[in-house]
Motif scaffolding. Structure first.
Motif, PDB file in Angstrom:
ATOM      1  N   GLN A 142     117.598  94.150  82.485  1.00 17.08           N
ATOM      2  CA  GLN A 142     118.762  93.639  83.208  1.00 17.08           C
ATOM      3  C   GLN A 142     119.451  94.722  84.017  1.00 17.08           C
ATOM      4  OE1 GLN A 142     121.126  91.839  80.140  1.00 17.08           O
ATOM      5  NE2 GLN A 142     120.063  89.871  80.249  1.00 17.08           N
ATOM      6  N   ARG A 143     119.254  95.971  83.650  1.00 18.23           N
ATOM      7  CA  ARG A 143     119.869  97.070  84.402  1.00 18.23           C
ATOM      8  C   ARG A 143     119.299  97.179  85.811  1.00 18.23           C
ATOM      9  NH1 ARG A 143     120.191 102.568  81.054  1.00 18.23           N
ATOM     10  NH2 ARG A 143     121.141 103.127  83.049  1.00 18.23           N
ATOM     11  N   PHE A 144     118.104  96.632  86.016  1.00 18.10           N
ATOM     12  CA  PHE A 144     117.516  96.671  87.362  1.00 18.10           C
ATOM     13  C   PHE A 144     118.232  95.727  88.313  1.00 18.10           C
ATOM     14  CE2 PHE A 144     114.049  98.442  84.901  1.00 18.10           C
ATOM     15  CZ  PHE A 144     113.474  99.358  85.746  1.00 18.10           C
ATOM     16  N   GLU A 145     118.970  94.763  87.757  1.00 20.84           N
ATOM     17  CA  GLU A 145     119.676  93.771  88.567  1.00 20.84           C
ATOM     18  C   GLU A 145     118.722  93.083  89.543  1.00 20.84           C
ATOM     19  OE1 GLU A 145     122.976  95.673  90.404  1.00 20.84           O
ATOM     20  OE2 GLU A 145     124.041  96.013  88.519  1.00 20.84           O
ATOM     21  N   SER A 146     117.558  92.719  89.033  1.00 25.61           N
ATOM     22  CA  SER A 146     116.533  92.087  89.868  1.00 25.61           C
ATOM     23  C   SER A 146     115.837  90.998  89.054  1.00 25.61           C
ATOM     24  CB  SER A 146     115.520  93.127  90.346  1.00 25.61           C
ATOM     25  OG  SER A 146     114.371  92.514  90.868  1.00 25.61           O
ATOM     26  N   GLU A 147     115.629  89.843  89.684  1.00 25.18           N
ATOM     27  CA  GLU A 147     114.911  88.761  89.007  1.00 25.18           C
ATOM     28  C   GLU A 147     113.473  89.160  88.732  1.00 25.18           C
ATOM     29  OE1 GLU A 147     114.354  83.952  89.491  1.00 25.18           O
ATOM     30  OE2 GLU A 147     114.205  85.201  91.276  1.00 25.18           O
ATOM     31  N   ASP A 148     112.861  89.945  89.642  1.00 25.30           N
ATOM     32  CA  ASP A 148     111.478  90.378  89.444  1.00 25.30           C
ATOM     33  C   ASP A 148     111.345  91.232  88.189  1.00 25.30           C
ATOM     34  OD1 ASP A 148     110.739  89.042  91.712  1.00 25.30           O
ATOM     35  OD2 ASP A 148     110.838  90.800  93.013  1.00 25.30           O
ATOM     36  N   ALA A 149     112.345  92.078  87.917  1.00 22.87           N
ATOM     37  CA  ALA A 149     112.294  92.922  86.720  1.00 22.87           C
ATOM     38  C   ALA A 149     112.344  92.069  85.460  1.00 22.87           C
ATOM     39  CB  ALA A 149     113.439  93.929  86.738  1.00 22.87           C
ATOM     40  N   MET A 150     113.195  91.035  85.463  1.00 22.68           N
ATOM     41  CA  MET A 150     113.280  90.171  84.295  1.00 22.68           C
ATOM     42  C   MET A 150     111.982  89.388  84.108  1.00 22.68           C
ATOM     43  SD  MET A 150     116.034  90.784  82.785  1.00 22.68           S
ATOM     44  CE  MET A 150     115.762  89.507  81.558  1.00 22.68           C
ATOM     45  N   ILE A 151     111.385  88.946  85.216  1.00 22.68           N
ATOM     46  CA  ILE A 151     110.110  88.233  85.122  1.00 22.68           C
ATOM     47  C   ILE A 151     109.042  89.150  84.530  1.00 22.68           C
ATOM     48  CG2 ILE A 151     108.245  87.214  86.484  1.00 22.68           C
ATOM     49  CD1 ILE A 151     110.383  86.140  88.387  1.00 22.68           C
ATOM     50  N   ARG A 152     109.039  90.413  84.972  1.00 27.87           N
ATOM     51  CA  ARG A 152     108.037  91.367  84.479  1.00 27.87           C
ATOM     52  C   ARG A 152     108.211  91.610  82.979  1.00 27.87           C
ATOM     53  NH1 ARG A 152     107.020  97.544  86.786  1.00 27.87           N
ATOM     54  NH2 ARG A 152     105.443  98.131  85.234  1.00 27.87           N
ATOM     55  N   VAL A 153     109.439  91.787  82.517  1.00 32.86           N
ATOM     56  CA  VAL A 153     109.637  92.059  81.087  1.00 32.86           C
ATOM     57  C   VAL A 153     109.320  90.813  80.262  1.00 32.86           C
ATOM     58  CG1 VAL A 153     112.090  91.438  80.814  1.00 32.86           C
ATOM     59  CG2 VAL A 153     111.132  93.314  79.503  1.00 32.86           C
ATOM     60  N   HIS A 154     109.620  89.615  80.796  1.00 35.33           N
ATOM     61  CA  HIS A 154     109.243  88.392  80.076  1.00 35.33           C
ATOM     62  C   HIS A 154     107.726  88.321  79.903  1.00 35.33           C
ATOM     63  CE1 HIS A 154     113.201  86.904  79.836  1.00 35.33           C
ATOM     64  NE2 HIS A 154     113.338  86.485  81.084  1.00 35.33           N
ATOM     65  N   ARG A 155     106.988  88.674  80.938  1.00 28.68           N
ATOM     66  CA  ARG A 155     105.519  88.636  80.843  1.00 28.68           C
ATOM     67  C   ARG A 155     105.014  89.669  79.844  1.00 28.68           C
ATOM     68  NH1 ARG A 155     104.869  88.030  87.371  1.00 28.68           N
ATOM     69  NH2 ARG A 155     104.843  85.747  87.436  1.00 28.68           N
ATOM     70  N   MET A 156     105.618  90.863  79.839  1.00 25.64           N
ATOM     71  CA  MET A 156     105.199  91.893  78.883  1.00 25.64           C
ATOM     72  C   MET A 156     105.467  91.439  77.450  1.00 25.64           C
ATOM     73  SD  MET A 156     106.556  95.311  80.908  1.00 25.64           S
ATOM     74  CE  MET A 156     105.985  96.454  79.646  1.00 25.64           C
ATOM     75  N   ILE A 157     106.586  90.778  77.233  1.00 28.10           N
ATOM     76  CA  ILE A 157     106.919  90.290  75.889  1.00 28.10           C
ATOM     77  C   ILE A 157     105.909  89.238  75.439  1.00 28.10           C
ATOM     78  CG2 ILE A 157     108.626  88.959  74.598  1.00 28.10           C
ATOM     79  CD1 ILE A 157     110.793  90.373  76.266  1.00 28.10           C
ATOM     80  N   LEU A 158     105.558  88.324  76.346  1.00 26.68           N
ATOM     81  CA  LEU A 158     104.599  87.277  75.993  1.00 26.68           C
ATOM     82  C   LEU A 158     103.211  87.847  75.741  1.00 26.68           C
ATOM     83  CD1 LEU A 158     105.730  84.467  78.453  1.00 26.68           C
ATOM     84  CD2 LEU A 158     105.906  84.435  75.974  1.00 26.68           C
ATOM     85  N   LYS A 159     102.802  88.820  76.559  1.00 24.36           N
ATOM     86  CA  LYS A 159     101.488  89.436  76.355  1.00 24.36           C
ATOM     87  C   LYS A 159     101.426  90.170  75.020  1.00 24.36           C
ATOM     88  CE  LYS A 159     100.314  90.050  81.246  1.00 24.36           C
ATOM     89  NZ  LYS A 159     100.070  91.037  82.319  1.00 24.36           N
ATOM     90  N   ALA A 160     102.553  90.754  74.609  1.00 25.19           N
ATOM     91  CA  ALA A 160     102.587  91.478  73.339  1.00 25.19           C
ATOM     92  C   ALA A 160     102.620  90.526  72.147  1.00 25.19           C
ATOM     93  CB  ALA A 160     103.797  92.407  73.300  1.00 25.19           C
ATOM     94  N   GLY A 161     102.890  89.237  72.407  1.00 22.08           N
ATOM     95  CA  GLY A 161     102.911  88.261  71.326  1.00 22.08           C
ATOM     96  C   GLY A 161     104.107  88.367  70.415  1.00 22.08           C
ATOM     97  N   VAL A 162     105.238  88.859  70.952  1.00 24.74           N
ATOM     98  CA  VAL A 162     106.437  89.038  70.121  1.00 24.74           C
ATOM     99  C   VAL A 162     107.602  88.217  70.662  1.00 24.74           C
ATOM    100  CG1 VAL A 162     105.763  91.318  69.319  1.00 24.74           C
ATOM    101  CG2 VAL A 162     107.052  91.112  71.443  1.00 24.74           C
TER     102      VAL A 162
END
Length: 730
Positions: free
Chosen positions: A227-247
């Protein structure tokens, strides 16, 4: 007290102190350091250790003060209070090894009753006289030994605020607080103590730790950092990383699915990128312009340059035909010459005759030349209007090129061209010329779809041309359309076929309403509910446009009406027909649905009256609520009778009381018996689809190249069993 002990001569004390002094001063480096360590343990183990330490603190020799600090570091806690200021003063010694200073500092900081102020004074003594940078380094080393205690962190931070820091990525030299901001804003780096961290590597590390420990707090920390990036793309990227990690705790998948729904896309179950869900994967009409059709190496061109026309047909394998256009010799320019040439010749003959006879012929020649110009213009425009090159090119494609392709074994490229030609041929060309060729193409396309050579959308394009041609020929196209739509409703073919079948279709209002009634009649009979039809339309927007799914009240009204057909409660009110009965009769449907496309029931015992969603139409006026007034009036100044229905009034020549009685029955049925039930229909769930209709189509993820059963606004599923096993851990 410290100065008093500093000036004290330990040579005057007991024999033990003199022996210690001798051993320390006579020893040479590096033997002296080992000797001091041994003696410090002996001193600290004596019962009178505090007294000896206090006496040693007053020694003038540096090695003895080293021994004092080492012995004090071994003293048991708590240290006597009168010894505390002496030892704190000794911490400022410049030449004492740091391990000894750090050991004593840790001892003093752990002293019971040591206040925050005492801790600050101890630490200040430890760094007294040092430059700011060295003081921060010493505090960092101390923190590494004793742990990041609050007092150490506060003092270190206070010193760091005063130090200018050189940016490792650019020439900037700023105080630490400004440097922290600079590194984040300019270089997207985090300051972690004295280290710089890439935020995405840090997020990856946290997710790996979460995989091992199961600590969901790390997941929330990842989102907070993104959220510190203040960018929707950053939030999308972290959501994908969380899903790929299975957590995932459910929030990331929910967020990505919601965005996929907004983008009319599906979500890949492997890489969690968007999968475009437009019903067409690139199947569009041919490139068509001025008698030229092109697609993937295929060219059909009707040329009209010069006096004569020509035809060129080419395939990726080479030319199929080049030469004069069969059955048509002249271009518009040639027609203009053909029409005007005899008159021009006549004008020349008249002019030559005038020279020979001497009779003036200027006026006849001028008149003839004007006539020639008129005939040339007329001939060119008439010829062009009579010969549309675009339609001719399409006809040649169907009569010459497609039969040539059918004479060979058609492959994916040939089917792709044929489907694009079908889209370009809608409302163009001559349907009768291509009827047999199109029928054979339909058979070949059905086989190709069944064998997986082409996607169902190719077949949808071919079938669309079939019913459009039937419509142009004057036949009723709805039976053909309904038959193909039923295939999708029955699950025989995927919704992308349905999208191409209906894409861009423009039906008259009455015909569209009739088709809608026929489709929902069949869908409800197969077990569909309103929610299932809405879900299906997400994968086939053209189907949703036909059913007007954005007006769910209309579908709910139709579903309720369909469910009441067995008992037909309206039959007690008078003669009536449902919209499903009207739709089965083309003539009746054309007459009534063209005028009122939202008909549910037609009440034959009332003039021009229909039950429609939300109310009742009587004599062309819409009544949307139970009327407060329902009466017949006849008075002075009125011609005939006036029927008052709420805010509406209707004039009749004869007494409308029987009609009023019948109207009241229909209004009671509409507003008391029927409309109150409509809202609950939207929540009905199908026994065929208990979890809702899953409109899935095969799509290839452009990011990870996996084949997925994609569903608009939802997480896709693996397309085969092997992929399902690969995706099962998630």
């Amino acid at each position: 007290m410290a100065d008093e002990h500093r000036n004290h001569d330990i040579s005057r004390d007991d024999e033990f102190l003199r022996e210690i002094r001798r051993q320390v001063l006579e020893a040479r480096e590096p033997e002296r350091a080992r000797r001091i360590e041994e003696l410090s343990k002996q001193v600290s183990s004596r019962p009178d250790a505090p007294r000896i330490v206090a006496l040693l603190a007053g020694a003038r020799e540096l090695p003895l003060r080293h021994l004092t600090l080492a012995a004090a570091a071994h003293l048991p806690v708590p240290i006597q209070s009168d010894l505390f200021p002496i030892l704190r003063h000794l911490l400022s010694e410049k030449h004492v090894p740091e391990p000894i200073l750090f050991a004593l500092t840790a001892k003093l900081l752990s002293q019971p009753g040591c206040t925050r102020r005492d801790q600050q004074s101890i630490l200040c003594a430890l760094i007294d006289g040092l430059p700011k940078t060295e003081a921060v380094d010493r505090l960092n080393r101390l923190a590494g030994m004793v742990g990041p205690q609050q007092a150490i962190v506060e003092l270190r931070d206070r010193y760091e605020q005063k130090i200018n820091v050189q940016c490792p990525r650019c020439p900037a030299n700023l105080p630490r607080p400004e440097m922290v901001k600079h590194l984040w804003l300019e270089h997207r780096l985090l300051v972690d103590g004295h280290s710089l961290r890439d935020p995405w590597r840090l997020i990856k590390q946290w997710l790996e730790e979460c995989q091992q420990s199961g600590d969901k707090e790390l997941v929330r920390r990842c989102r907070a950092l993104a959220q510190r990036f203040e960018s929707e793309d950053a939030m999308i990227r972290v959501h994908r990383m969380i899903l790929k990690a299975g957590v995932d705790d459910g929030l990331s998948q929910e967020a990505l699915v919601r965005l996929a729904d907004q983008k009319s896309a599906s979500l890949c179950p492997y890489c969690f990128h968007w999968i475009e869900m437009e019903a067409s994967s690139g199947l569009q009409s041919l490139n068509a312009s001025r008698g030229r059709l092109t697609s993937g190496g295929y060219v059909i061109e009707v040329g009209q340059r010069g006096m004569r026309t020509h035809l060129a047909i080419e395939t990726p394998q080479g030319p199929l035909q080049r030469g004069p256009e069969p059955g048509r010799r002249w271009s518009p320019q040639g027609a203009a010459v053909l029409f005007s040439a005899p008159v021009v010749v006549l004008a020349v003959v008249v002019a030559l005759g005038s020279f020979a006879t001497g009779v003036p012929a200027l006026l006849p020649v001028a008149w003839l030349l004007s006539l020639a110009v008129f005939l040339a213009v007329f001939g060119a425009f008439w010829w062009r209007a009579e010969a549309d090159v675009q339609n001719r090119a399409i006809d040649y494609a169907w009569t010459r090129l497609v039969p040539h392709l059918q004479s060979m074994e058609m492959k994916k490229e040939e089917f792709h061209f044929a489907a694009r030609l079908c889209l370009a041929s809608v409302a163009k060309g001559t349907p009768s010329w291509r009827r047999e060729v199109l029928a054979r193409l339909i058979e070949d396309s059905e086989t190709a779809v069944a064998n997986g050579i082409v996607s169902p959308e190719h077949l949808g394009a071919v079938r669309r041309l079939q019913w459009e041609d039937a419509r142009r020929s004057g036949a009723d196209p709805l039976p053909l359309l309904l038959e193909q739509i039923e295939r999708v409703l029955a699950g025989a073919i995927s919704p992308e076929f349905l999208e191409k079948l209906l894409e861009g279709a423009s039906l008259p209002i009455g015909m569209a309403a009739r088709l809608r009634a026929l489709v929902v009649d069949r869908a409800f009979a197969l077990g569909y509910e309103v929610s299932d039809l809405v879900e299906l339309s997400r994968s086939a927007p053209a189907f949703g446009k036909l059913l007007e799914v954005n007006q769910t009240d209309l579908l709910a009204n139709l579903r309720l009406l369909w469910s009441l057909r067995a008992n037909a409660p309206w039959s007690q009110l008078g003669p009536a027909s449902t919209v499903f009965e009207l739709a089965a009769n083309p003539l009746a449907a054309e007459r009534h649905l063209q005028k009122q496309p939202g008909i549910l029931l037609a009440a034959w015992d009332l003039p021009d009256s229909y039950v429609v969603p939300g109310g009742l139409v009587f004599c062309g006026s819409f009544i949307d609520a139970w009327p407060r007034t329902l009466e017949v009036k006849r008075g002075a100044g009125l011609r005939g009778y006036q029927l008052v229905v709420g805010n509406h009034s209707f004039l009749f020549d004869s007494d409308p009381t029987p009609a009023m009685v019948q109207l009241e029955k229909w209004l009671r049925f509409c507003f008391h018996d029927f409309q109150p039930l409509v809202a609950s229909v939207k929540n009905w769930r199908s026994s065929l689809f208990p979890d809702g209709y899953q409109a899935q189509v095969r799509r290839l993820c452009s990011h990870c190249r996996s084949e997925v059963l994609a569903r608009r606004g939802a997480l896709g599923k693996p397309a085969d069993a092997q992929q399902r096993q690969r995706a099962s851990p998630r």
